[in-house]
Motif scaffolding. Structure first.
Motif, PDB file in Angstrom:
ATOM      1  N   GLY A   1       6.174  96.919  19.735  1.00 55.15           N
ATOM      2  CA  GLY A   1       6.246  98.440  19.810  1.00 55.15           C
ATOM      3  C   GLY A   1       7.605  99.330  21.149  1.00 55.15           C
ATOM      4  N   ASP A   2       6.595  99.529  22.059  1.00 52.68           N
ATOM      5  CA  ASP A   2       7.666  99.439  23.285  1.00 52.68           C
ATOM      6  C   ASP A   2       7.647  98.215  24.842  1.00 52.68           C
ATOM      7  N   HIS A   3       7.104  97.545  23.964  1.00 51.07           N
ATOM      8  CA  HIS A   3       7.359  96.439  25.221  1.00 51.07           C
ATOM      9  C   HIS A   3       8.486  94.669  24.613  1.00 51.07           C
ATOM     10  N   LEU A   4       8.835  94.934  26.180  1.00 54.77           N
ATOM     11  CA  LEU A   4      10.043  93.251  25.688  1.00 54.77           C
ATOM     12  C   LEU A   4       9.823  92.956  26.844  1.00 54.77           C
ATOM     13  N   GLY A   5       9.482  91.514  26.406  1.00 53.99           N
ATOM     14  CA  GLY A   5       9.567  90.778  27.328  1.00 53.99           C
ATOM     15  C   GLY A   5      10.936  89.371  26.581  1.00 53.99           C
ATOM     16  N   ALA A   6      11.438  88.989  27.363  1.00 55.08           N
ATOM     17  CA  ALA A   6      12.326  87.780  27.495  1.00 55.08           C
ATOM     18  C   ALA A   6      12.018  86.406  28.715  1.00 55.08           C
ATOM     19  N   ILE A   7      12.845  85.292  28.598  1.00 49.00           N
ATOM     20  CA  ILE A   7      13.161  84.229  28.937  1.00 49.00           C
ATOM     21  C   ILE A   7      14.495  84.174  28.506  1.00 49.00           C
ATOM     22  N   GLY A   8      15.165  82.572  29.723  1.00 49.18           N
ATOM     23  CA  GLY A   8      15.759  81.618  29.198  1.00 49.18           C
ATOM     24  C   GLY A   8      17.403  82.297  29.436  1.00 49.18           C
ATOM     25  N   ARG A   9      17.978  82.036  28.644  1.00 47.25           N
ATOM     26  CA  ARG A   9      19.681  82.245  28.872  1.00 47.25           C
ATOM     27  C   ARG A   9      19.946  84.133  27.634  1.00 47.25           C
ATOM     28  N   ILE A  10      18.712  85.187  27.929  1.00 42.79           N
ATOM     29  CA  ILE A  10      19.103  85.802  27.401  1.00 42.79           C
ATOM     30  C   ILE A  10      19.026  86.817  28.674  1.00 42.79           C
ATOM     31  N   ARG A  11      20.570  87.397  28.310  1.00 39.94           N
ATOM     32  CA  ARG A  11      21.243  88.543  29.156  1.00 39.94           C
ATOM     33  C   ARG A  11      21.197  89.861  28.137  1.00 39.94           C
ATOM     34  N   LEU A  12      20.235  91.170  28.758  1.00 33.41           N
ATOM     35  CA  LEU A  12      20.156  92.496  27.844  1.00 33.41           C
ATOM     36  C   LEU A  12      21.231  93.259  28.738  1.00 33.41           C
ATOM     37  N   ALA A  13      22.184  94.464  26.916  1.00 33.03           N
ATOM     38  CA  ALA A  13      22.635  94.936  27.983  1.00 33.03           C
ATOM     39  C   ALA A  13      22.165  95.917  26.848  1.00 33.03           C
ATOM     40  N   PRO A  14      21.720  97.534  27.936  1.00 35.94           N
ATOM     41  CA  PRO A  14      22.281  98.883  26.679  1.00 35.94           C
ATOM     42  C   PRO A  14      23.222  99.176  25.747  1.00 35.94           C
ATOM     43  N   LEU A  15      22.747  99.813  24.487  1.00 37.35           N
ATOM     44  CA  LEU A  15      24.428 100.025  23.753  1.00 37.35           C
ATOM     45  C   LEU A  15      24.665 101.422  23.991  1.00 37.35           C
ATOM     46  N   ALA A  16      23.682 101.774  24.665  1.00 38.15           N
ATOM     47  CA  ALA A  16      24.586 103.307  24.995  1.00 38.15           C
ATOM     48  C   ALA A  16      24.787 104.176  23.972  1.00 38.15           C
ATOM     49  N   ASP A  17      25.687 105.157  23.432  1.00 38.00           N
ATOM     50  CA  ASP A  17      25.652 105.574  22.590  1.00 38.00           C
ATOM     51  C   ASP A  17      26.452 105.229  21.168  1.00 38.00           C
ATOM     52  N   SER A  18      26.390 103.788  21.330  1.00 35.37           N
ATOM     53  CA  SER A  18      27.161 102.455  20.659  1.00 35.37           C
ATOM     54  C   SER A  18      26.613 102.424  19.126  1.00 35.37           C
ATOM     55  N   VAL A  19      27.687 103.299  17.962  1.00 31.77           N
ATOM     56  CA  VAL A  19      27.403 103.506  16.674  1.00 31.77           C
ATOM     57  C   VAL A  19      26.604 101.864  16.068  1.00 31.77           C
ATOM     58  N   PRO A  20      25.629 101.295  15.653  1.00 30.42           N
ATOM     59  CA  PRO A  20      25.358 100.261  15.183  1.00 30.42           C
ATOM     60  C   PRO A  20      25.902  99.534  13.591  1.00 30.42           C
ATOM     61  N   ILE A  21      26.137  98.049  14.535  1.00 36.30           N
ATOM     62  CA  ILE A  21      27.064  97.824  13.234  1.00 36.30           C
ATOM     63  C   ILE A  21      26.590  96.938  12.498  1.00 36.30           C
ATOM     64  N   ASN A  22      26.482  96.314  11.598  1.00 38.09           N
ATOM     65  CA  ASN A  22      26.090  94.989  10.768  1.00 38.09           C
ATOM     66  C   ASN A  22      24.182  95.168  11.271  1.00 38.09           C
ATOM     67  N   THR A  23      23.283  95.828  11.126  1.00 38.64           N
ATOM     68  CA  THR A  23      21.924  96.228  11.347  1.00 38.64           C
ATOM     69  C   THR A  23      21.989  95.431  10.336  1.00 38.64           C
ATOM     70  N   ALA A  24      20.856  94.598  10.689  1.00 36.90           N
ATOM     71  CA  ALA A  24      20.489  93.150   9.901  1.00 36.90           C
ATOM     72  C   ALA A  24      18.946  93.385  10.001  1.00 36.90           C
ATOM     73  N   LYS A  25      18.414  93.783   8.191  1.00 34.42           N
ATOM     74  CA  LYS A  25      17.039  93.660   7.842  1.00 34.42           C
ATOM     75  C   LYS A  25      15.791  92.738   8.458  1.00 34.42           C
ATOM     76  N   LYS A  26      17.027  92.237   9.413  1.00 33.17           N
ATOM     77  CA  LYS A  26      15.608  91.876  10.533  1.00 33.17           C
ATOM     78  C   LYS A  26      16.449  91.260  11.545  1.00 33.17           C
ATOM     79  N   GLY A  27      16.180  91.562  12.757  1.00 33.71           N
ATOM     80  CA  GLY A  27      16.849  90.274  13.879  1.00 33.71           C
ATOM     81  C   GLY A  27      18.257  91.132  14.563  1.00 33.71           C
ATOM     82  N   CYS A  28      19.604  90.856  14.449  1.00 37.17           N
ATOM     83  CA  CYS A  28      20.673  90.967  14.996  1.00 37.17           C
ATOM     84  C   CYS A  28      21.679  91.169  14.267  1.00 37.17           C
ATOM     85  N   ARG A  29      22.811  92.046  15.266  1.00 32.77           N
ATOM     86  CA  ARG A  29      24.145  92.288  14.914  1.00 32.77           C
ATOM     87  C   ARG A  29      24.946  92.178  15.047  1.00 32.77           C
TER      88      ARG A  29
END
Length: 265
Positions: free
Chosen positions: A235-263
């Motif tokens: 939902g609107d909840h997030l948690g992270a540990i370890g070597r996770i470094r988060l950054a906003p995508l700003a208004d960039s266009v999503p690319i290679n949007t995986a059916k689940k996960g990362c791109r």
């Protein structure tokens, strides 16, 4: 092996200086990116042959040992199983899940390593249904897709070169055909071994049914020596540990949007 879905996200723009191409064989459907000067017909042929060989070897083995395919708990494959099956089983044993939980990550890394050795690649990305093997000499930004979560497509992982090579794998209960016993929109795991990242993404995802489960699931992830980082979104909840470094995508266009996960972006 079944469960193929069209990779609709590949119609989006790939934001990378690398040269991308797609390789398909049966249910295996890969997005591969290499330096433009390395993107040759010979490399693409080897990628196609390797993907087909891995699929056929695993398919043939499953016909003789169907429990390997159906088990939801660690399972010891038979003597003489193909190397990719042994690797999947070893990763699944660490995470406490069935071997098929590691299949996408195992295929991505096996193919990447074959190409890297043959063509002396220091930079390569192989994405298999949202699960990624990444080797890079420069920083990379990996956008996170989490289905209907309001955080989906809004954040990214910053990956430093010292983390490379790296497996970046995601499990989701709300996106794609993969089995999850939890309810998380995305559980992304960073690990040196991509099959292990894939298996632990399932294991951690199974533990998250509500936002209240994020903390205990992160504690579990932090206790695993093979996990470098863990990101959980529900939902609107997030948690992270370890070597996770988060950054906003700003208004960039999503690319290679995986059916689940990362791109990669």
């Amino acid at each position: 092996m079944t469960g193929y879905e069209p990779r609709w996200y590949r119609e989006e723009l790939h934001r990378t200086e690398l040269s991308p191409f797609v390789v398909r064989f049966r249910e295996t459907d890969l997005w591969v990116a290499v330096p433009p000067e390395k993107d040759t017909p010979a490399l693409r042929r080897l990628c196609q042959v390797t993907a087909a060989t891995l699929w056929q070897e695993l398919h043939d083995y499953i016909l003789t040992d169907p429990r390997f395919y159906h088990s939801l708990v660690p399972y010891l494959p038979r003597f003489g199983c193909p190397p990719v099956a042994a690797r999947m089983a070893a990763a699944a044993e660490k995470a406490g899940v069935g071997p098929m939980a590691a299949v996408a990550g195992a295929f991505a890394e096996e193919i990447a390593l074959v190409l890297a050795r043959r063509f002396s690649l220091t930079d390569i990305i192989v994405e298999n249904g949202g699960d990624i093997y990444l080797a890079s000499t420069v920083p990379r930004r990996i956008a996170v897709w989490a289905g209907n979560s309001p955080l989906s497509g809004k954040i990214a992982l910053d990956i430093a070169p010292d983390l490379s090579p790296l497996g970046i794998c995601t499990s989701s209960a709300t996106v794609g055909p993969s089995l999850s016993l939890g309810k998380a929109d995305a559980v992304t795991i960073l690990a040196r071994d991509t099959a292990t990242a894939d298996a632990f993404a399932t294991a951690v995802g199974n533990q998250v049914r509500t936002a209240a489960d994020i903390e205990s699931a992160l504690v579990f992830a932090a206790e695993q020596p093979d996990i470098l980082g863990c990101l959980i979104i529900i939902g609107d909840h997030l948690g992270a540990i370890g070597r996770i470094r988060l950054a906003p995508l700003a208004d960039s266009v999503p690319i290679n949007t995986a059916k689940k996960g990362c791109r990669p972006c």
